[in-house]
Design a protein around this motif. Structure first.
Motif, short mmCIF file in Angstrom:
data_model
loop_
_atom_site.label_atom_id
_atom_site.label_comp_id
_atom_site.label_asym_id
_atom_site.label_seq_id
_atom_site.Cartn_x
_atom_site.Cartn_y
_atom_site.Cartn_z
N LEU A 14 -6.41 -2.39 0.36
CA LEU A 14 -4.99 -2.71 0.26
C LEU A 14 -4.47 -2.61 -1.17
CD1 LEU A 14 -4.60 -5.86 2.54
CD2 LEU A 14 -3.45 -3.66 2.87
N ALA A 15 -3.20 -2.26 -1.31
CA ALA A 15 -2.54 -2.35 -2.59
C ALA A 15 -2.45 -3.82 -3.00
CB ALA A 15 -1.15 -1.72 -2.52
N PRO A 16 -2.30 -4.12 -4.31
CA PRO A 16 -2.27 -5.52 -4.76
C PRO A 16 -1.13 -6.32 -4.12
CG PRO A 16 -2.49 -4.01 -6.60
CD PRO A 16 -2.19 -3.17 -5.42
N GLU A 17 -1.30 -7.62 -4.09
CA GLU A 17 -0.23 -8.48 -3.58
C GLU A 17 1.05 -8.24 -4.37
OE1 GLU A 17 -1.09 -12.59 -3.20
OE2 GLU A 17 -3.04 -12.28 -2.24
N GLY A 18 2.15 -8.20 -3.66
CA GLY A 18 3.44 -7.97 -4.30
C GLY A 18 3.81 -6.50 -4.43
N ALA A 19 2.88 -5.60 -4.07
CA ALA A 19 3.17 -4.17 -4.16
C ALA A 19 4.29 -3.80 -3.19
CB ALA A 19 1.93 -3.35 -3.85
N ARG A 20 5.13 -2.85 -3.62
CA ARG A 20 6.22 -2.36 -2.77
C ARG A 20 6.13 -0.84 -2.69
NH1 ARG A 20 10.40 -6.27 -1.95
NH2 ARG A 20 11.35 -4.67 -0.62
N PRO A 21 6.17 -0.27 -1.51
CA PRO A 21 6.09 1.18 -1.39
C PRO A 21 7.43 1.84 -1.74
CG PRO A 21 6.45 0.21 0.76
CD PRO A 21 6.30 -0.95 -0.20
N ALA A 22 7.37 3.11 -2.04
CA ALA A 22 8.61 3.88 -2.20
C ALA A 22 9.31 3.95 -0.86
CB ALA A 22 8.30 5.27 -2.73
N PRO A 23 10.64 3.77 -0.83
CA PRO A 23 11.35 3.81 0.46
C PRO A 23 11.23 5.17 1.13
CG PRO A 23 12.79 3.09 -1.35
CD PRO A 23 11.52 3.53 -1.97
N VAL A 24 11.15 5.15 2.46
CA VAL A 24 11.06 6.36 3.27
C VAL A 24 12.17 6.33 4.31
CG1 VAL A 24 9.66 7.69 4.89
CG2 VAL A 24 8.56 6.55 2.94
N GLN A 25 12.94 7.40 4.38
CA GLN A 25 13.99 7.50 5.38
C GLN A 25 13.40 8.06 6.67
OE1 GLN A 25 17.17 6.37 4.95
NE2 GLN A 25 16.40 5.63 2.96
N VAL A 26 13.57 7.34 7.77
CA VAL A 26 13.00 7.74 9.06
C VAL A 26 14.13 8.12 10.01
CG1 VAL A 26 11.69 6.98 11.08
CG2 VAL A 26 10.96 6.30 8.78
N GLN A 27 14.05 9.30 10.58
CA GLN A 27 15.03 9.77 11.54
C GLN A 27 14.50 9.60 12.97
OE1 GLN A 27 18.07 10.61 10.50
NE2 GLN A 27 17.32 10.20 8.41
N PRO A 28 15.38 9.50 13.97
CA PRO A 28 14.93 9.29 15.35
C PRO A 28 13.97 10.35 15.85
CG PRO A 28 17.29 8.92 15.19
CD PRO A 28 16.86 9.47 13.86
N GLU A 29 14.12 11.59 15.39
CA GLU A 29 13.26 12.67 15.89
C GLU A 29 11.89 12.70 15.21
OE1 GLU A 29 16.06 14.35 12.73
OE2 GLU A 29 16.21 13.01 14.47
N ALA A 30 11.70 11.90 14.17
CA ALA A 30 10.42 11.89 13.45
C ALA A 30 9.31 11.33 14.35
CB ALA A 30 10.52 11.05 12.19
N PRO A 31 8.09 11.86 14.23
CA PRO A 31 6.99 11.34 15.07
C PRO A 31 6.62 9.92 14.70
CG PRO A 31 6.16 12.92 13.46
CD PRO A 31 7.65 12.97 13.37
N PHE A 32 6.39 9.11 15.71
CA PHE A 32 6.06 7.69 15.57
C PHE A 32 4.55 7.49 15.74
CE2 PHE A 32 5.54 3.38 17.06
CZ PHE A 32 6.61 2.63 16.58
N ASN A 33 4.02 8.03 16.84
CA ASN A 33 2.59 7.91 17.12
C ASN A 33 2.14 9.09 17.96
OD1 ASN A 33 3.84 5.47 19.19
ND2 ASN A 33 2.72 7.17 20.11
#
Length: 516
Positions: free
Chosen positions: A149-168
């Protein structure tokens, strides 16, 4: 503070953003719980950030697959959600797979990271090209999850997710053959979330789940619970008595179970000793659900009972609110709102009203495709004369005068055992590798324990002598746990039609034996 809630008019919102909003509004509210770990929404949100930041640190890009092969746990569920926050795609894989099937699925998904626990550690591919392993439980091989895991308090770069993007990517079969990866989009999952308005999900609800997170059966209930800010209690393995204990302890309001689980729970002599009065909604899907069992659940288990009929591939769903239609328990209900269910004949033409045909369905919740299998995708599709896309089920059914769908035989000879799909052709292909097997047919027969279970009928090869037990043991050692044979019979010949097709119904009818 403005309170966020999901209504029928709420625009598409990524699952990750919904968790963030619940963490802001109700940070201390219970989110996930298993036997060893409990996470509130603030803790879940922070853990998702650490997962997403670690994935980005390791170079995982939006749209790339991350594989998980483990039993249910709160950590597994948080990891799934964290992968989504990074914009990556989750490939949840069954620990009951064979090593060969698992390797095939990992290659198909092109997953370079694999999270496992002790249930899957013996299946993991080794050598060049094998994915990097992260140990969720600290027991299985690989770097420990906490160290990764990344250290406590780490924040990822924001990612824009569109409805057509694959989920699983959900794999349809963990058999000895090649599984099909069903690509589901964020938009498809959003349709499942929006359906949650009908079932009173919310912060006051607790969903008890005993079906695995690698199954779409579980996910269609898990994600609405989280999306609406409810609590999820996860069982690593199903046990009927333990399920009832947890239901009473946590005052469960919602659950999803497959028919064989309902059967085992209702059969417990101590069933009536538990306080189940907190239940509001019980769901069932994945396998034939007998009218008698539905009636027993309605009579003795408080709360409503709803059966969903559909496919992981999506398309159309039928819904039976059994508590509202006690005279329709032999059916799977009516098409869900906005779902177009039709019946077609063998030539792909719609059948007249009142006639039986193959069930095909269209809705907003349909798979994008079978991953890397365009031919299989085309085989699963049907288009009406206007060009509208439907998904074929392979099931044969008929609508009654009131619009309720009754299912008959399955056009595909798929076996549903314990809620999981088993494809006989895959088992037959493996059995044909045995030197004593000339020909073989595998059919599903009734099983008190599993609902259905596979049985093989084998024609022996001339000059090769082997006992049925030897052949079955040989096969079962090579099969995944859910694909093992319950029985194997030698026969002089397989019954066939005039055009040479094996008559599997005749084999099922002639079978009489201890189906375990």
């Amino acid at each position: 503070m403005q309170t966020f809630s999901i209504t029928p008019d709420t625009p598409f919102t990524p699952m990750s953003d919904l968790v963030r909003e619940h963490a802001r509004q109700r940070p201390g509210h219970a989110a996930l719980r298993d036997d060893g770990l409990a996470l509130n929404y603030a803790q879940l949100d922070a853990l998702m950030d650490r997962v997403a930041a670690a994935l980005q640190r390791d170079g995982v890009q939006p749209g790339q697959a991350v594989a998980i092969c483990a039993l249910n746990s709160a950590r597994y569920a948080a990891l799934f959600l964290g992968v989504l926050r990074a914009g990556a795609v989750v490939a949840p894989l069954a620990p009951s797979s064979t090593a060969e099937s698992l390797a095939s699925m990992l290659r198909d998904a092109d997953a370079h990271l694999l999270f496992i626990d002790k249930a899957a550690q013996e299946l993991v591919p080794q050598g060049a090209g094998a994915p990097r392993c992260i140990s969720l439980d600290g027991i299985a091989q690989g770097q420990s999850f906490e160290d990764w895991l990344a250290p406590e308090g780490a924040r990822p770069a924001p990612v824009q997710v569109q409805p057509e993007a694959p989920f699983n990517i959900i794999y349809s079969s963990g058999t000895t053959g090649t599984p099909k990866g069903i690509v589901q989009s964020h938009g498809m999952r959003w349709t499942h979330v929006m359906r949650g308005n009908r079932y009173e999900y919310g912060p006051g609800g607790t969903t008890l789940l005993a079906t695995p997170l690698y199954s779409n059966t579980t996910l269609v209930v898990f994600f609405p619970t989280i999306a609406f800010g409810g609590s999820v209690v996860l069982m690593g393995k199903f046990d009927a008595a333990r399920y009832l204990q947890l239901a009473q302890q946590h005052r469960a309001t919602h659950t999803m179970l497959v028919p064989v689980q309902y059967q085992r729970i209702m059969a417990l002599p101590q069933f009536g000793d538990f306080d189940l009065s907190s239940y509001r909604f019980k769901f069932c899907t994945s396998a034939p659900f007998s009218a008698a069992l539905k009636a027993d659940v309605l009579a003795r288990w408080p709360g409503s009972l709803t059966e969903f009929y559909g496919m992981t591939e999506g398309g159309g769903t039928c819904i039976l609110d059994a508590h509202l239609f006690p005279g329709k328990l032999h059916t799977v209900g009516k098409p869900a709102e906005g779902h177009d269910i039709r019946l077609i004949d063998e030539d792909g033409r719609e059948v007249p009203p009142g006639e039986a045909g193959e069930v095909v369905g269209h809705s907003a919740g349909m798979m994008t495709s079978y991953h890397n299998q365009p031919e299989k995708t085309r085989e699963a599709e049907w288009f009406d004369p206007a060009g509208k896309r439907f998904i074929r089920t392979g099931d044969v059914g008929r609508f009654d005068a009131e619009g309720f769908l009754t299912l008959f035989d399955r056009r595909k000879d798929m076996i549903i055992s314990g809620g999981f799909n088993i494809y006989p052709s895959d088992l037959e292909a493996q059995l044909r590798l045995h030197p004593a097997v000339e020909d073989v047919a595998v059919v599903g027969v009734p099983s008190e324990q599993w609902g259905e279970t596979p049985v093989a009928f084998v024609v022996s090869r001339a000059g090769q002598a082997a006992r049925a037990e030897e052949v079955m043991d040989w096969y079962n050692q090579r099969a995944g746990k859910t694909q093992r044979l319950a029985d194997l019979r030698f026969v002089d010949e397989l019954p066939r039609s005039a055009i040479g097709k094996v008559l599997k119904r005749e084999l099922r009818d002639r079978y009489a034996g201890p189906a375990r």
